[in-house]
Design a protein around this motif. Structure first.
Motif, short mmCIF file in Angstrom:
data_model
loop_
_atom_site.label_atom_id
_atom_site.label_comp_id
_atom_site.label_asym_id
_atom_site.label_seq_id
_atom_site.Cartn_x
_atom_site.Cartn_y
_atom_site.Cartn_z
N LEU A 1 -49.33 -20.13 -3.08
CA LEU A 1 -48.04 -19.90 -3.75
C LEU A 1 -48.14 -20.21 -5.24
CD1 LEU A 1 -45.57 -21.40 -1.10
CD2 LEU A 1 -46.00 -18.99 -1.59
N GLY A 2 -48.89 -21.26 -5.59
CA GLY A 2 -49.09 -21.60 -7.00
C GLY A 2 -49.80 -20.49 -7.75
N LEU A 3 -50.81 -19.90 -7.11
CA LEU A 3 -51.57 -18.81 -7.73
C LEU A 3 -50.69 -17.57 -7.92
CD1 LEU A 3 -54.18 -17.45 -8.70
CD2 LEU A 3 -54.72 -16.96 -6.31
N ILE A 4 -49.94 -17.20 -6.88
CA ILE A 4 -49.09 -16.01 -6.97
C ILE A 4 -48.00 -16.21 -8.01
CG2 ILE A 4 -47.51 -14.48 -5.71
CD1 ILE A 4 -50.48 -14.21 -4.93
N TRP A 5 -47.45 -17.42 -8.11
CA TRP A 5 -46.43 -17.67 -9.13
C TRP A 5 -47.02 -17.54 -10.53
CZ3 TRP A 5 -41.83 -17.32 -10.67
CH2 TRP A 5 -41.35 -18.02 -11.79
N THR A 6 -48.24 -18.01 -10.72
CA THR A 6 -48.90 -17.86 -12.02
C THR A 6 -49.03 -16.38 -12.38
OG1 THR A 6 -50.16 -19.91 -11.69
CG2 THR A 6 -51.03 -18.36 -13.32
N ILE A 7 -49.38 -15.57 -11.40
CA ILE A 7 -49.52 -14.12 -11.63
C ILE A 7 -48.16 -13.49 -11.93
CG2 ILE A 7 -50.09 -11.93 -10.48
CD1 ILE A 7 -52.31 -13.49 -8.96
N ILE A 8 -47.14 -13.85 -11.14
CA ILE A 8 -45.80 -13.30 -11.36
C ILE A 8 -45.30 -13.67 -12.76
CG2 ILE A 8 -43.36 -13.51 -10.68
CD1 ILE A 8 -44.31 -13.83 -7.78
N PHE A 9 -45.48 -14.95 -13.11
CA PHE A 9 -44.95 -15.40 -14.40
C PHE A 9 -45.64 -14.67 -15.56
CE2 PHE A 9 -43.93 -18.00 -17.98
CZ PHE A 9 -42.66 -18.48 -17.68
N HIS A 10 -46.96 -14.54 -15.48
CA HIS A 10 -47.70 -13.94 -16.59
C HIS A 10 -47.46 -12.43 -16.69
CE1 HIS A 10 -50.85 -13.15 -19.50
NE2 HIS A 10 -51.34 -12.23 -18.68
N PHE A 11 -47.64 -11.73 -15.59
CA PHE A 11 -47.59 -10.26 -15.63
C PHE A 11 -46.18 -9.69 -15.53
CE2 PHE A 11 -51.98 -11.00 -14.30
CZ PHE A 11 -52.67 -10.10 -15.11
N HIS A 12 -45.24 -10.46 -15.00
CA HIS A 12 -43.90 -9.93 -14.78
C HIS A 12 -42.89 -10.56 -15.74
CE1 HIS A 12 -40.68 -8.05 -12.66
NE2 HIS A 12 -40.26 -9.13 -12.01
N ILE A 13 -42.70 -11.86 -15.63
CA ILE A 13 -41.66 -12.53 -16.41
C ILE A 13 -42.04 -12.67 -17.89
CG2 ILE A 13 -40.38 -14.70 -16.69
CD1 ILE A 13 -40.61 -14.98 -13.59
N GLU A 14 -43.26 -13.15 -18.14
CA GLU A 14 -43.68 -13.38 -19.53
C GLU A 14 -43.76 -12.08 -20.31
OE1 GLU A 14 -46.39 -16.88 -20.37
OE2 GLU A 14 -47.70 -15.23 -20.86
N GLU A 15 -44.31 -11.04 -19.70
CA GLU A 15 -44.43 -9.75 -20.39
C GLU A 15 -43.05 -9.21 -20.74
OE1 GLU A 15 -47.13 -8.11 -21.56
OE2 GLU A 15 -48.24 -9.90 -20.99
N LEU A 16 -42.10 -9.31 -19.80
CA LEU A 16 -40.73 -8.85 -20.07
C LEU A 16 -40.06 -9.70 -21.14
CD1 LEU A 16 -39.44 -8.12 -16.45
CD2 LEU A 16 -39.62 -6.47 -18.31
N ALA A 17 -40.27 -11.02 -21.07
CA ALA A 17 -39.64 -11.93 -22.02
C ALA A 17 -40.13 -11.70 -23.44
CB ALA A 17 -39.88 -13.38 -21.60
#
Length: 443
Positions: A98-114
């Motif tokens: 879950l920690g790994l998937i969250w890192t991926i979500i945050f970087h590729f999804h949330i951070e890119e959009l932000a």
């Protein structure tokens, strides 16, 4: 409960991404499916658009090699993988996966959009607690967030929250302060849908319904009308302490939707014209206010500034999408270039006004404000990127000496501020209480 919700949400998010993979792939059990490494590589290939090296087989060596390739790729993107090891993923350890998937979500999804929102929030804060450097020079060199990963991570989360707040603020009493309990009633989700696609929901009716009914309705409309995958269920959100990461993952999809909304050139130009008209009105209003308050006391001047900023920050909300549009791109239309110049000009004038007011603070507050600004400037400075470690240490020592010198005054400034008698000889306040509170917060 939190682990169960994250597993379900993250699995749904992964499936929405892997639906674009050729051939499409569906995760049935995240902890098991991730162990072979192919799932990770497929996910990263879709997200990055890059082809990654992989072993085609499924024996232990090949699975380990594929997971190593995935982690190596993530590290090449400057992602910190703390306590995430190949062996733990092969074992399918829930917390690690879950920690790994969250890192991926945050970087590729949330951070890119932000990142697309970064320019939007380069503006005066609602409480006007600090000057904001939005000069053309500053606009071209916004690099601190990119340098310091943790600082950017915080600002990415904050940018997404500010975006959600602004969508909801257009609908009166719908308040968003976090990615937890603020979403429990379902009204925030419905308010965002109403902003993105007016007419799809009736917020007045929603206020009379239960939390679960609103959440069910919001998720249904988002899926059917906005094509936003249903990552959550009402029972995941309608609890005392909903999972922050799961809600962030889902809310980011609404931001993604807003970025994909088609807009004709004619509509864009019309919005630019409206923004230009508003900015010109703000400039006139500011100039008039400066003249009218010229002979007023410091207290009255600051009060007028606070009032102006409150209205300014409220009125700017409808213009935020066009004010931030293409701000990071080299090519701008003539109208957009003029609008950006006008925006920077207004921000510069507001900041100048703030600086002048700070210089007019009654003694001894004026010297404390000067000291505060110097300390804040020193704290905000990045260390020079020096290859020579001895030279770097020398520079660092110099900064520490300056900082220690400034901090020698900390206790006396704090005592002075706390004991400051905020009234003149006629028992009238010298400084607005909000300004004193702001200075105490900064100290």
């Amino acid at each position: 409960q939190r682990e169960f919700t994250q597993k379900k949400t993250f699995t749904s998010w992964i499936n929405s991404i892997l639906a674009k993979h050729t051939p499409p792939y569906v995760v049935s059990d995240l902890y098991t499916d991730i162990q072979q490494g192919h799932l990770l590589l497929d996910l990263l290939e879709v997200l990055s658009g890059q082809h990654l090296p992989r072993e085609k087989g499924f024996n232990t060596f090949q699975c380990r090699s594929n997971i190593e390739n995935a982690l190596t790729f993530l590290k090449s993107r400057s992602l910190k993988l703390i306590n995430i090891h190949v062996a733990d993923i092969i074992e399918g350890k829930p917390s690690i996966v879950l920690g790994l998937i969250w890192t991926i979500i945050f970087h590729f999804h949330i951070e890119e959009l932000a990142r697309t929102l970064a320019c939007t929030y380069n503006q005066p804060s609602p409480d006007c607690s600090s000057a904001v450097d939005s000069s053309p020079k500053a606009s071209r060199s916004a690099k601190k967030s990119a340098k310091i990963k943790e600082r950017w991570k915080m600002s990415a989360t904050k940018a997404l929250l500010l975006w959600a707040k602004e969508q909801c603020s257009l609908h009166g009493s719908v308040s968003v302060t976090d990615f937890k309990s603020s979403w429990r009633s379902g009204l925030a989700f419905l308010a965002i849908i109403q902003t993105l696609r007016p007419g799809l929901v009736d917020l007045e009716k929603a206020k009379a319904r239960s939390n679960k009914e609103n959440l069910k309705e919001a998720f249904r409309i988002a899926e059917l009308e906005l094509n936003i995958p249903r990552l959550l269920e009402p029972e995941d959100v309608d609890i005392v302490n909903p999972d922050e990461k799961s809600i962030m993952t889902y809310v980011a999809q609404f931001l993604q939707y807003s970025k994909n909304l088609p807009e004709s050139e004619e509509d864009v130009q019309e919005k630019v014209r409206e923004a230009m008209g508003w900015l010109a009105a703000q400039e006139k209003k500011l100039a008039k206010l400066l003249v009218e308050t010229e002979n007023e006391t410091y207290y009255q001047k600051y009060k007028e500034m606070m009032s102006f900023m409150e209205t300014f920050n409220q009125e700017k909300i409808p213009f935020l999408p066009v004010l931030s549009s293409k701000r990071g791109e080299a090519e701008l239309s003539e109208g957009q270039q003029q609008m950006r110049e006008e925006w920077d000009k207004v921000i510069f004038q507001i900041n100048e006004w703030k600086v002048k007011l700070d210089q007019m603070l009654p003694s001894p507050l004026d010297s404390i404000e000067t000291w505060l600004q110097e300390v804040e400037r020193l704290q905000a400075e990045d260390l020079p990127d020096l290859q020579d470690p001895f030279k770097a240490m020398s520079v660092f020592r110099e900064i520490i000496v300056i900082f220690k010198g400034l901090m020698d005054c900390f206790d006396s400034h704090l005592d002075t501020l706390q004991s400051f008698k905020n009234e003149d000889e006629k028992n009238m306040p010298l400084v607005l209480p909000e300004k004193l509170e702001e200075m105490k917060r900064r100290l």
